[in-house]
Design a protein around this motif. Sequence first.
Motif, PDB file in Angstrom:
ATOM      1  N   SER A 119       1.074  -1.492   0.237  1.00 53.80           N
ATOM      2  CA  SER A 119       0.271  -0.116   0.057  1.00 53.80           C
ATOM      3  C   SER A 119       0.940   1.239   0.089  1.00 53.80           C
ATOM      4  N   PRO A 120       0.188   2.199  -0.189  1.00 46.68           N
ATOM      5  CA  PRO A 120       1.145   3.429  -0.180  1.00 46.68           C
ATOM      6  C   PRO A 120       1.536   4.332   1.016  1.00 46.68           C
ATOM      7  N   GLU A 121       0.664   4.166   2.177  1.00 42.82           N
ATOM      8  CA  GLU A 121       1.114   4.090   3.219  1.00 42.82           C
ATOM      9  C   GLU A 121       2.729   3.587   3.984  1.00 42.82           C
ATOM     10  N   ALA A 122       2.738   2.127   3.310  1.00 42.77           N
ATOM     11  CA  ALA A 122       3.582   1.657   3.637  1.00 42.77           C
ATOM     12  C   ALA A 122       4.652   1.472   3.006  1.00 42.77           C
ATOM     13  N   GLU A 123       5.145   2.752   2.246  1.00 42.28           N
ATOM     14  CA  GLU A 123       6.404   3.221   1.500  1.00 42.28           C
ATOM     15  C   GLU A 123       7.888   3.263   2.478  1.00 42.28           C
TER      16      GLU A 123
ATOM     17  N   PHE B 127       9.525 -13.967   4.025  1.00 39.92           N
ATOM     18  CA  PHE B 127       9.612 -14.199   5.064  1.00 39.92           C
ATOM     19  C   PHE B 127       8.228 -13.937   5.603  1.00 39.92           C
ATOM     20  N   GLY B 128       8.171 -13.573   4.553  1.00 45.77           N
ATOM     21  CA  GLY B 128       5.990 -13.615   5.229  1.00 45.77           C
ATOM     22  C   GLY B 128       6.418 -11.516   6.042  1.00 45.77           C
ATOM     23  N   VAL B 129       7.097 -10.782   5.438  1.00 48.01           N
ATOM     24  CA  VAL B 129       7.306  -9.512   6.269  1.00 48.01           C
ATOM     25  C   VAL B 129       6.144  -8.963   5.913  1.00 48.01           C
ATOM     26  N   GLY B 130       5.642  -8.138   6.757  1.00 48.45           N
ATOM     27  CA  GLY B 130       4.360  -7.237   5.959  1.00 48.45           C
ATOM     28  C   GLY B 130       4.124  -5.688   6.753  1.00 48.45           C
ATOM     29  N   TYR B 131       3.010  -5.139   6.910  1.00 45.69           N
ATOM     30  CA  TYR B 131       2.793  -3.899   7.345  1.00 45.69           C
ATOM     31  C   TYR B 131       1.437  -3.705   8.250  1.00 45.69           C
ATOM     32  N   SER B 132       1.366  -2.774   9.263  1.00 43.54           N
ATOM     33  CA  SER B 132       0.689  -2.999   9.627  1.00 43.54           C
ATOM     34  C   SER B 132      -0.526  -1.375   9.966  1.00 43.54           C
TER      35      SER B 132
ATOM     36  N   ARG C  19      -3.727  -3.619  18.642  1.00 41.34           N
ATOM     37  CA  ARG C  19      -2.649  -4.053  19.097  1.00 41.34           C
ATOM     38  C   ARG C  19      -1.157  -3.452  18.423  1.00 41.34           C
ATOM     39  N   PHE C  20      -1.081  -3.721  16.665  1.00 37.03           N
ATOM     40  CA  PHE C  20       0.463  -3.215  16.429  1.00 37.03           C
ATOM     41  C   PHE C  20      -0.029  -2.036  14.788  1.00 37.03           C
ATOM     42  N   ARG C  21      -0.130  -0.920  15.075  1.00 33.32           N
ATOM     43  CA  ARG C  21      -0.561   0.065  14.248  1.00 33.32           C
ATOM     44  C   ARG C  21       0.771   1.000  13.827  1.00 33.32           C
ATOM     45  N   GLY C  22       0.779   1.577  12.172  1.00 28.60           N
ATOM     46  CA  GLY C  22       1.405   1.897  11.721  1.00 28.60           C
ATOM     47  C   GLY C  22       3.401   1.050  12.102  1.00 28.60           C
ATOM     48  N   ARG C  23       3.634   0.173  11.630  1.00 27.04           N
ATOM     49  CA  ARG C  23       4.790  -0.511  12.261  1.00 27.04           C
ATOM     50  C   ARG C  23       5.250  -2.071  11.078  1.00 27.04           C
ATOM     51  N   LEU C  24       6.286  -2.267  10.189  1.00 29.04           N
ATOM     52  CA  LEU C  24       6.650  -3.462   9.727  1.00 29.04           C
ATOM     53  C   LEU C  24       6.448  -4.863  10.536  1.00 29.04           C
ATOM     54  N   MET C  25       6.090  -5.641  10.152  1.00 26.47           N
ATOM     55  CA  MET C  25       5.078  -7.043  10.946  1.00 26.47           C
ATOM     56  C   MET C  25       6.308  -8.140  10.615  1.00 26.47           C
TER      57      MET C  25
END
Length: 632
Positions: free
Chosen positions: A134-138, A157-162, A199-205
Amino acid sequence: MAGRINDDDVKAVRDAVPIDSVVSEYLQLRNAGGGNLKGLCPFHDEKSPSFQVSPSKGLFHCFGCQEGGDTIAFVMKIDHLSFSETVERLAAKAGITLRYEEGGYNPGHQRGERIRLIEAHKIAAEYYAGQLASPEAEIGRRFLAERGFDQAAAEHFGVGYSPAGWDHLTRYLRGKGFSDKELIVSGLSQDGRRGPIDRFRGRLMWPIRDVGGEIVGFGARRLREDDTGPKYLNTPETPVYKKSQVLYGIDLAKKEIAKTSRAVVVEGYTDVMACHLAGVTTAIATCGTAFGGEHIKILRRLLMDNGSARVIFTFDGDAAGQKAALRAFEDDQKFAAETYIAIAPDGMDPCELRLAKGDDAVADLVEPRTPLFEFALRQIVNRYDLDTPAGRAAALDEAAPIVAKIKNVASQHEVAVQLAGLVGILDTQFVVRRVAQIARWQRGGGKEQGPRRGDGRPQRPYGDVQAPRGPAGPALNLRSPAHRTERELLKLALQYPALVSPAFDAYGIDEFTAPPYAAVRQCIQEAGGADGAPSDYLDAVREAAPDDTVRALVTELAVEAVFAKTVDEVYAGAQLVQVRLRAVDRRIRDVQGTLARLGAHGDAEKLAAVQNELWVLTQYGQALRNHGAAAL
């Protein structure tokens, strides 16, 4: 009320999922002979493998702690699941659709708590992974790129963004049928002023998986300066996530760890990624806690503590990293593996090293460099002024107890000599004696007892402390030839029923003199006997057991290797003859006693009957001795 799973479906699940493939997800298995496999028991600490798996019978048994059972029992025990949760989990793995009785199938209500929490984490991981584009996850993509990780690495590794909003994931999971209670219990949501929020907001996951590969939690990295939370935020303790019992990357590394008998312990998620991408695929990391005893148990089961096993710790070169290394050394003796420490000369972690110098530098870093004990000793000794006698004495006082913990006597002696050189004490034998003295004291539990020296201080001969006794099994005198033969015959009846049939089914319960063995014989009888044993024969015998103790013994006998190198009709016949012959001899002694009590003036008819029985028994015994199994 949840319905009961159909019995035929339970059997189908049990048959469809090989026990060795399930157990291998948690520990390394090696050939134990006779078609069995062995490994270090996951249910108790042990140095040599006493845990055996029989793939052909679908059973496991530990000869150390007596745990045993089938595939379902193993998963229930190791993952703390209910029976229905376990069957549902294994059914999903095997692609079997379960049928429910007493109310029909209702997935939302009939799956156990753990299954629901695991499913919530799986869906959350997919959601976070999708959000990374998503654009927010830049900002998150830039963070990864700056550390050398492209889109393929993130996907691997399944890395994502919250998302940074309050309840994006919460609303998404609600739409998937999860209740607010489930979301709070899972740790994916937390209580807000108007209900659950993310619980997780605006972070790399980073998804955190258990040894079996199921996602049980997340590690979240802060990205923005206005985020006032901790740099790394992990899932809280939940029914499925215990931070002291998870290792990030273990699902990817376990096969290579077992194959190479080597593990690399790094400090963070990006370090694991860097190591794996550089070809060091045995790298794992703890999740927001120090490396401790529970982590060691996980690794030991994969390394199997063979003589060539190695564990390499890579810590930052700063004070925190040195402290972590010393803390790791405190648990070092829980490994049978050799432990090393690797710290880059310029203090870079594996992720930084890969960026600066490439993959080869990372691979070179984790080649064993400095034994962990040597690093720990240098860190201690360097804190003292070794130019003064008082400083050297103080350094020795702190370092000697660490050397004394080394279990191998030869290694302990060698390290004690090295310690003398590090401290600057010329009399190396003084240091060696001091370390040995502390080792004896530690082995005695720190208690001053036993014979006294000339100066009145206690003296204990080296190694005279008795080792603690392990869990006791059935109260049997296994030195008794009768008990050994009875055990062997029961193993044959459970493992090779065709070899002892039809003779075995004619054996009475009283022909087995050990009460536990008589109980197993009773179970076989109640299950329909050994002759013409059906495919679910062992299951029927185990179900006939009156309690868990007898059931565990059935499992033990079904898994334990038969003594003979060649298991055939000749060997089976010999065991049948020995058990029957001993029963005949016991009966002869009983009849002889009766005859002596009747005497010459007893009832003539009764006397004749007893004499006749004695003659028949004697002839039968002689036939068994002369003709073996043919006389049965």
